[in-house]
Motif scaffolding. Structure first.
Motif, PDB file in Angstrom:
ATOM      1  N   ILE B 681     -16.403  64.148  14.211  1.00  0.00           N
ATOM      2  CA  ILE B 681     -15.669  65.361  13.843  1.00  0.00           C
ATOM      3  C   ILE B 681     -16.643  66.438  13.371  1.00  0.00           C
ATOM      4  CG2 ILE B 681     -14.036  66.329  12.206  1.00  0.00           C
ATOM      5  CD1 ILE B 681     -12.577  63.612  12.453  1.00  0.00           C
ATOM      6  N   CYS B 682     -17.619  66.034  12.558  1.00  0.00           N
ATOM      7  CA  CYS B 682     -18.582  67.024  12.090  1.00  0.00           C
ATOM      8  C   CYS B 682     -19.404  67.561  13.253  1.00  0.00           C
ATOM      9  CB  CYS B 682     -19.495  66.425  11.039  1.00  0.00           C
ATOM     10  SG  CYS B 682     -18.656  66.236   9.473  1.00  0.00           S
ATOM     11  N   TRP B 683     -19.747  66.685  14.171  1.00  0.00           N
ATOM     12  CA  TRP B 683     -20.497  67.134  15.356  1.00  0.00           C
ATOM     13  C   TRP B 683     -19.655  68.124  16.159  1.00  0.00           C
ATOM     14  CZ3 TRP B 683     -25.394  67.081  16.725  1.00  0.00           C
ATOM     15  CH2 TRP B 683     -25.737  67.288  18.049  1.00  0.00           C
ATOM     16  N   GLY B 684     -18.361  67.791  16.296  1.00  0.00           N
ATOM     17  CA  GLY B 684     -17.472  68.682  17.029  1.00  0.00           C
ATOM     18  C   GLY B 684     -17.361  70.037  16.347  1.00  0.00           C
ATOM     19  N   LEU B 685     -17.220  70.040  15.008  1.00  0.00           N
ATOM     20  CA  LEU B 685     -17.123  71.309  14.270  1.00  0.00           C
ATOM     21  C   LEU B 685     -18.405  72.130  14.461  1.00  0.00           C
ATOM     22  CD1 LEU B 685     -15.464  70.251  10.915  1.00  0.00           C
ATOM     23  CD2 LEU B 685     -14.500  71.692  12.691  1.00  0.00           C
ATOM     24  N   LEU B 686     -19.545  71.430  14.393  1.00  0.00           N
ATOM     25  CA  LEU B 686     -20.831  72.114  14.563  1.00  0.00           C
ATOM     26  C   LEU B 686     -20.912  72.747  15.955  1.00  0.00           C
ATOM     27  CD1 LEU B 686     -23.584  72.592  13.278  1.00  0.00           C
ATOM     28  CD2 LEU B 686     -24.378  70.511  14.351  1.00  0.00           C
ATOM     29  N   GLN B 687     -20.438  71.997  16.950  1.00  0.00           N
ATOM     30  CA  GLN B 687     -20.500  72.519  18.315  1.00  0.00           C
ATOM     31  C   GLN B 687     -19.553  73.700  18.492  1.00  0.00           C
ATOM     32  OE1 GLN B 687     -22.701  71.855  20.443  1.00  0.00           O
ATOM     33  NE2 GLN B 687     -23.612  70.198  19.274  1.00  0.00           N
ATOM     34  N   LEU B 688     -18.390  73.643  17.822  1.00  0.00           N
ATOM     35  CA  LEU B 688     -17.466  74.784  17.911  1.00  0.00           C
ATOM     36  C   LEU B 688     -18.151  76.041  17.403  1.00  0.00           C
ATOM     37  CD1 LEU B 688     -13.929  73.595  16.828  1.00  0.00           C
ATOM     38  CD2 LEU B 688     -14.783  74.114  19.082  1.00  0.00           C
ATOM     39  N   LEU B 689     -19.022  75.847  16.423  1.00  0.00           N
ATOM     40  CA  LEU B 689     -19.755  76.990  15.860  1.00  0.00           C
ATOM     41  C   LEU B 689     -20.869  77.442  16.809  1.00  0.00           C
ATOM     42  CD1 LEU B 689     -20.277  78.650  13.208  1.00  0.00           C
ATOM     43  CD2 LEU B 689     -21.980  76.932  12.695  1.00  0.00           C
ATOM     44  N   LEU B 690     -21.630  76.462  17.338  1.00  0.00           N
ATOM     45  CA  LEU B 690     -22.842  76.800  18.073  1.00  0.00           C
ATOM     46  C   LEU B 690     -22.582  77.223  19.513  1.00  0.00           C
ATOM     47  CD1 LEU B 690     -25.310  73.997  16.963  1.00  0.00           C
ATOM     48  CD2 LEU B 690     -25.403  76.400  16.388  1.00  0.00           C
ATOM     49  N   GLN B 691     -21.682  76.504  20.177  1.00  0.00           N
ATOM     50  CA  GLN B 691     -21.485  76.770  21.595  1.00  0.00           C
ATOM     51  C   GLN B 691     -20.921  78.168  21.809  1.00  0.00           C
ATOM     52  OE1 GLN B 691     -21.875  74.645  24.299  1.00  0.00           O
ATOM     53  NE2 GLN B 691     -22.416  72.755  23.268  1.00  0.00           N
ATOM     54  N   GLN B 692     -21.033  78.613  23.056  1.00  0.00           N
ATOM     55  CA  GLN B 692     -20.405  79.883  23.391  1.00  0.00           C
ATOM     56  C   GLN B 692     -18.900  79.737  23.158  1.00  0.00           C
ATOM     57  OE1 GLN B 692     -21.495  79.776  27.420  1.00  0.00           O
ATOM     58  NE2 GLN B 692     -23.501  80.675  27.090  1.00  0.00           N
ATOM     59  N   PRO B 693     -18.221  80.825  22.786  1.00  0.00           N
ATOM     60  CA  PRO B 693     -16.784  80.729  22.494  1.00  0.00           C
ATOM     61  C   PRO B 693     -16.003  80.072  23.632  1.00  0.00           C
ATOM     62  CG  PRO B 693     -17.598  82.904  21.941  1.00  0.00           C
ATOM     63  CD  PRO B 693     -18.739  82.174  22.542  1.00  0.00           C
ATOM     64  N   ILE B 694     -16.475  80.287  24.848  1.00  0.00           N
ATOM     65  CA  ILE B 694     -15.736  79.774  26.005  1.00  0.00           C
ATOM     66  C   ILE B 694     -15.744  78.246  26.035  1.00  0.00           C
ATOM     67  CG2 ILE B 694     -17.620  79.670  27.689  1.00  0.00           C
ATOM     68  CD1 ILE B 694     -14.372  81.383  28.383  1.00  0.00           C
ATOM     69  N   ASN B 695     -16.721  77.647  25.365  1.00  0.00           N
ATOM     70  CA  ASN B 695     -16.869  76.195  25.437  1.00  0.00           C
ATOM     71  C   ASN B 695     -16.101  75.450  24.353  1.00  0.00           C
ATOM     72  OD1 ASN B 695     -18.330  75.819  27.692  1.00  0.00           O
ATOM     73  ND2 ASN B 695     -20.311  75.626  26.692  1.00  0.00           N
ATOM     74  N   SER B 696     -15.277  76.162  23.574  1.00  0.00           N
ATOM     75  CA  SER B 696     -14.620  75.471  22.468  1.00  0.00           C
ATOM     76  C   SER B 696     -13.590  74.470  22.967  1.00  0.00           C
ATOM     77  CB  SER B 696     -13.971  76.491  21.544  1.00  0.00           C
ATOM     78  OG  SER B 696     -13.182  77.368  22.294  1.00  0.00           O
ATOM     79  N   ALA B 697     -12.825  74.874  23.981  1.00  0.00           N
ATOM     80  CA  ALA B 697     -11.808  73.948  24.490  1.00  0.00           C
ATOM     81  C   ALA B 697     -12.451  72.710  25.130  1.00  0.00           C
ATOM     82  CB  ALA B 697     -10.890  74.667  25.471  1.00  0.00           C
ATOM     83  N   PRO B 698     -13.520  72.844  25.937  1.00  0.00           N
ATOM     84  CA  PRO B 698     -14.156  71.630  26.451  1.00  0.00           C
ATOM     85  C   PRO B 698     -14.643  70.688  25.356  1.00  0.00           C
ATOM     86  CG  PRO B 698     -14.918  73.489  27.715  1.00  0.00           C
ATOM     87  CD  PRO B 698     -14.039  74.031  26.646  1.00  0.00           C
ATOM     88  N   ILE B 699     -15.117  71.246  24.236  1.00  0.00           N
ATOM     89  CA  ILE B 699     -15.576  70.368  23.154  1.00  0.00           C
ATOM     90  C   ILE B 699     -14.401  69.532  22.633  1.00  0.00           C
ATOM     91  CG2 ILE B 699     -16.326  70.412  20.743  1.00  0.00           C
ATOM     92  CD1 ILE B 699     -18.636  70.829  22.480  1.00  0.00           C
TER      93      ILE B 699
END
Lengths: 228, 888
Positions: B681-699
């Motif tokens: 979950i923490c990794w997912g939250l971190l990725q939601l922050l780091l990735q481009q906005p478009i990649n939030s749903a794939p995460i």
């Protein structure tokens, strides 16, 4: 193959509710199925002068329009429990199986990466109807809605007797052929046949033919064993 | 500079005309055959210059990688670069090595550059006037060249510049669009011919000084117009000298030189020092107009420079008097120079130097002989050629021993891992047979899914040999993973039948419910996998096809933002839902849940406040907030991981005695589950922050997909083997890697995200962030192994009566660590072998080498992930072991 033969050996004891058939009959059956496809392809090529490569939609439609009646009419003759179920009912089951199977095939293909979109709709639709003719329709005609038989054919792949073989092996052959047929699609050879669903259809038809040949040779072999 | 006092510059002004991608074959022909008629006709003026002997043409052999930037570097600095040059400089940066442009700048030349802006990136401050053009729009074959030529008339009339660089990109673009035989090629060559005509005419009329026109191309092109590799067609670059003062007046056969030879030649023609790293040798023909002494002097300078370069490479090379040379026979051939490398160089050098000395003394005496002069030139040339060849071989040589050693090491480690896995499988089978002897016959039967997991490895290894399958690798991963899930679905259908035979009301109902959950979660994985596949088209050849991310981006932030918020919300919710499975320790779970709610709210705040406009926020507040989120996520994760094994309530499992072992092992399983969830979950939250906005749903989809996959395997009835489970999750992670828009080209690495929350430039920090963004999905899959591990330890607990630590570790931890390592080592070995076999392939620079970098980075990712998993498990075990001791 060996596995299948072993299964066949085991299953010869089980009482089959299907009609008993002679080896000549088996041959004719297999030939009609195979020739039907070949004829459909020939008609598409020579009468309508379309091929899979230059007009996949039209060709696929032609092939299934010719192949579907052959398959439905043929397999309805070998329906399970012929006393309880009329020929017409079996044909009706086959006709019902056609769109249902098409949906299943289309969903499967899309899950595996077939393109989605309005411009692909007719191609996917015709391809999946053809796949349905190869896979679902024969089973629907013969077994109707018998869940146990469906599972035996598709989940366990344990065919008993020549009709089962003729249902099971070409169906699996078509699916596996289509699966392998998808392999050239991402290559950058820039050939027109790499488009969806051309090479997949080629693969499916080739797999279907291989399935028919395999099913025929196994049923012959099985007969031969029985005589001994 | 003092060294050069003896050589006067032969020319005052230089026009360097670079025609990007022009193969020398178009102008000079190949192997004594003239150029193809169609190209000859397209360049009538140039051909007439060549026929009259006004121009001298050379095939200037370019070294790979034959792409523009390294070739320009080679031409101006004379050094031979390698692939690493491309890898380390994918953002073209200033050329800091000693080079011609720098030398010209030092002596105060005014320089003008028109054309490819790579020059401006390499030499940002050197040009007085410049007009750079982009080389991105490959389809544009007209405008790029027009933008260069539009200034030409004005510049030719100017007298202030000493160096005029014209870099025409159009021809390369024509090649990329239509190949060598494109219909546009003729007109383009005509256009170039016109430019040459214009320049030459102005040179003839001009009285401002002696001008030299040098027409060069940076590289050639293949039949299809591509370049990058080492084939003859790509390496066959052109060098054409127009306006040499003492030309032969007869068409000469065209010699082959190296592209790096341009550097010393130009340096000596214009009287500047040769750049120190130049490995080139002087093209002696160009200096024919000088008198003999000066020509020898030029050769001597080139020799000195190369000798110094050799000394840098070979520290033992010092030609003191100890290197004896027989004085008796000047004019010996090289045959006499043998021994080790140093001795040969020394001998050749001293021989040339002695001959030169002898010639000079003869000149003073006035008894000058042409023969002596010739032998001196020959001796110099011998040294230069030997040294240059050695230097360029050294730059691109392949240390066979090291390569073989490395490959053997890889194969060995791979074999060790695989044999460990095999051993483990045997052991686990044996243990299971002991426990449940009546199952023994079923254990050895291979299931479809197991076979297919192996088959995927074979398919992937085979696909690595094809350059287009490497380019489009995302299709293979998705196709394979989905097929595997279809097989799992089939297996689920199979297992329904076994239920039917046991008609026991309640049990049956439970079984059906389990089947339903299993099948629906598999179907969910399939559907979300297809959505992920459709999110980014990916690859190289079909990137322009429509996909979900392009559609969302074209719709604007109004669509992206809700998607982002919903993803964040659902991610947190699914985290809570998964946590709620740990029922017995509810209060504890709530504490943990609340502790990662806080970072989730912070991420939410960031998304709402700073990601509204498409540009990444760079204000101080945004950076501060990101840093706070980093800190919170870090401390939360670390704190929970450290605290959980100490405070996890140990409970009695139903039906088990209050045996300390079992109680504590349930505690272990629970803690591992909790820690695993917190990790992902923490990794997912971190990725939601780091990735481009478009990649939030794939995460979000990836995370839920992995959870669903775990759910399906925990509800399946003949338990799938653990290695199958782990391999499936590994494949999901790899498919997800491509679903996030990654490809096997360097271009898709998200560089912008790597500077998020970094207040001052730090290569290390940005590198780590870039790695985290790129390997989000495989890392997520690896971290989720802990959940699998926890479930497995529960299962082995149910089966086992007395479990010892050794057994538990073997049956739980071994697979999640060994399977990813084993799979990855197979891919690494296979790909290394393929790369070695393909080293002469056309696409080795453009396709195979970038992919190799990804393979290596994946290896690093797997090792880090496995390390985290293993250390967490060891920590949990030892902590609970300590607690066990206290309880006693």
């Amino acid at each position: 193959m060996e596995k299948a033969e072993k299964k066949l050996k085991l299953s010869t004891n089980s009482n089959s509710t299907l009609l008993p058939i002679s080896s000549l009959y088996t041959f004719i059956l297999h030939t009609i199925c195979g020739l039907g496809l070949a004829l459909a392809y020939w008609v598409a090529h020579n009468v309508y002068s379309v091929s899979l490569v230059n007009d996949p939609t039209q060709t696929l439609r032609l092939i299934w329009v010719i192949e579907a009646p052959i398959v439905i009419l043929l397999f309805s003759g070998f329906r399970q429990h012929p006393n309880q179920c009329s020929y017409i009912k079996a044909v009706g089951r086959g006709l019902l199986g056609l769109p249902a199977g098409a949906i299943v095939n289309a969903l499967g293909a899309i899950a595996l990466g077939a393109p989605v979109g309005i411009q692909h709709f007719s191609k996917t639709a015709n391809w999946s109807i053809l796949m349905s003719v190869f896979t679902i329709v024969p089973t629907a005609s013969v077994f109707g809605s018998s869940w146990i038989e469906w599972r035996r054919i598709f989940a366990h792949a344990k065919p008993n007797g020549p009709i089962d073989l003729l249902i099971c092996l070409p169906a699996h052959g078509a699916v596996i052929g289509a699966w392998f047929g998808a392999w050239p699609m991402p290559l950058d050879w820039e050939r027109p046949w790499q488009e969806w669903p051309i090479c997949v259809s080629f693969g499916a038809m080739a797999g279907y033919m291989v399935g028919i040949v395999a099913s025929f040779s196994i049923s012959l072999f099985q007969k031969h064993l029985k005589k001994e | 500079m003092q060294e050069l006092s003896n050589i006067s510059p032969s020319y005052d002004r230089l026009i360097l005309m670079v025609v990007d991608g022009l193969p020398a074959e178009f102008v000079l022909g190949r192997d004594d055959r003239p150029a193809p008629e169609i190209f000859r006709k397209s360049m009538p003026y140039t051909q007439s210059l060549l026929d009259r002997g006004v121009a001298t043409g050379y095939h200037a052999k370019a070294a790979p990688p034959t792409v523009t930037m390294p070739r320009l570097k080679a031409m101006v600095s004379g050094s031979v670069g390698g692939f690493l040059d491309v890898a380390l400089n994918f953002n073209t940066q200033e050329l800091l090595d000693d080079n011609l442009i720098g030398q010209f700048f030092k002596i105060g030349w005014k320089m003008v550059m028109l054309g490819d802006e790579t020059w401006l990136k390499l030499f940002p401050r050197s040009f007085t006037r410049h007009d750079g053009v982009h080389s991105f729009f490959v389809k544009d074959t007209v405008q790029v060249d027009h933008n260069v030529s539009r200034h030409l008339d004005a510049e030719l009339l100017m007298i202030d510049w000493k160096l005029l660089i014209l870099h025409y990109l159009g021809l390369d673009h024509v090649g990329h669009t239509g190949g060598r035989n494109s219909v546009l090629m003729g007109p383009k060559l005509e256009e170039m011919d016109e430019v040459i005509k214009k320049i030459h005419r102005s040179m003839v009329q001009n009285k401002h000084g002696r001008t030299l026109l040098m027409l060069v191309s940076d590289h050639g092109m293949t039949e299809n117009g591509n370049h990058g590799g080492a084939s003859y067609e790509e390496a066959d670059a052109l060098m054409l000298l127009i306006g040499l003062r003492d030309y032969d007046r007869r068409p000469s056969t065209h010699k082959t030189v190296n592209q790096v030879d341009i550097t010393p030649t130009l340096a000596l023609l214009f009287g500047v020092p040769i750049p120190i790293n130049s490995a080139g040798i002087l093209i002696a023909d160009t200096l024919k107009s000088l008198e003999a002494a000066q020509q020898l002097r030029a050769l001597e300078l080139n020799t000195w420079q190369l000798f110094r370069l050799l000394q840098a490479q070979l520290p033992d090379l010092s030609c003191s008097s100890s290197c004896g040379v027989d004085k008796d026979g000047p004019g010996n051939d090289i045959g006499e120079c043998d021994g080790n490398t140093e001795e040969i160089f020394c001998c050749l050098y001293i021989k040339a130097a002695d001959l030169h000395k002898a010639w000079k003394s003869c000149q003073v005496l006035g008894s000058n002989k042409v023969e002596d002069y010739r032998s001196t030139v020959l001796a110099y040339n011998d040294f230069l050629r030997t040294a240059s060849e050695w230097l360029s071989r050294r730059a691109t040589n392949k240390p066979v021993g090291l390569l073989a050693f490395g490959l053997t090491g890889m194969i060995l480690s791979s074999l060790i891992l695989l044999s460990l896995l095999y051993q483990l499988e045997q052991d686990v089978c044996m243990i299971k047979e002991d426990r449940t002897s009546h199952f023994s016959s079923r254990m050895h039967k291979w299931h479809m899914d197991e076979i297919f997991v192996m088959a995927i490895v074979c398919f992937l290894v085979l696909s690595m040999g094809s350059s287009s399958l490497i380019e489009e690798e995302q299709y293979i991963w998705h196709f394979m993973t989905s097929t595997l899930y279809f097989l799992l679905l089939r297996k689920a259908v199979q297992s329904i039948s076994s239920v039917n035979t046991q008609d026991q009301g309640n049990f049956m109902e439970r079984q059906i419910k389990r089947r339903f959950i299993q099948m629906s979660s598999i179907i969910f994985v399939l559907i979300s996998g297809r959505i992920l596949r459709g999110w980014h088209q990916g690859g190289v050849n079909w990137t322009n096809f429509p996909d979900i991310s392009k559609w969302l981006e074209s719709e604007g932030t109004a669509y992206i933002k809700p998607v982002q918020l919903v993803s964040l919300l659902l991610l947190t919710t699914s985290g809570f839902y998964a946590l709620s499975f740990l029922r017995p320790s509810k209060r504890f779970v709530i504490v943990v849940g609340l502790s990662f709610l806080f970072p989730a709210i912070l991420v939410l705040q960031y998304i709402i406040n700073y990601q509204s406009s498409g540009v990444p926020a760079s204000s101080n507040n945004a950076t501060l907030l990101v840093q706070i989120i980093y800190a919170t996520l870090g401390t939360t994760t670390f704190g929970i991981v450290v605290a959980v094994p100490w405070f996890m309530p140990v409970r009695n499992p139903k039906g088990c005695s209050s045996h300390h072992y079992n109680v504590l092992h349930v505690g272990i399983a629970d803690s591992l589950y909790l820690i695993g969830l917190v990790y992902i979950i923490c990794w997912g939250l971190l990725q939601l922050l780091l990735q481009q906005p478009i990649n939030s749903a794939p995460i979000l989809l990836l995370l839920v997909q992995i959870l669903a996959s775990m759910c399906s395997s925990s509800n399946s009835d003949p338990e799938p083997k653990q290695w199958v489970e782990v391999a499936v999750v590994y494949y999901l992670g790899m498919a997800g890697h491509f679903a996030l828009g990654n490809t096997n080209t360097i271009a898709t690495i998200d560089v912008a995200g790597a500077y998020m929350g970094v207040s001052s430039h730090s290569t290390v920090l940005s590198g780590i962030l870039m790695f985290m963004i790129t390997y989000a999905a495989p890392m997520l899959a690896l971290l989720s192994m802990l959940i699998n591990l926890s479930r497995r330890s529960k299962i082995s607990l149910v089966n086992a009566q007395d479990v010892d630590l050794h057994f538990l570790l073997k049956t739980t931890l071994a697979y999640p660590c060994l399977v990813p390592l084993g799979l990855n080592s197979i891919f690494l070995v296979a790909y290394t072998t393929i790369l070695l076999l393909m080293r002469n392939h056309l696409f080795v620079w453009s396709v195979f080498s970038p992919k190799y970098m990804y393979v290596c980075a994946t290896t690093a990712c797997i090792y880090i992930g496995v390390l985290i998993v293993a250390s967490t498990v060891f920590y949990t075990y030892s902590t609970l072991g300590l607690r066990k001791m206290w309880i006693r």
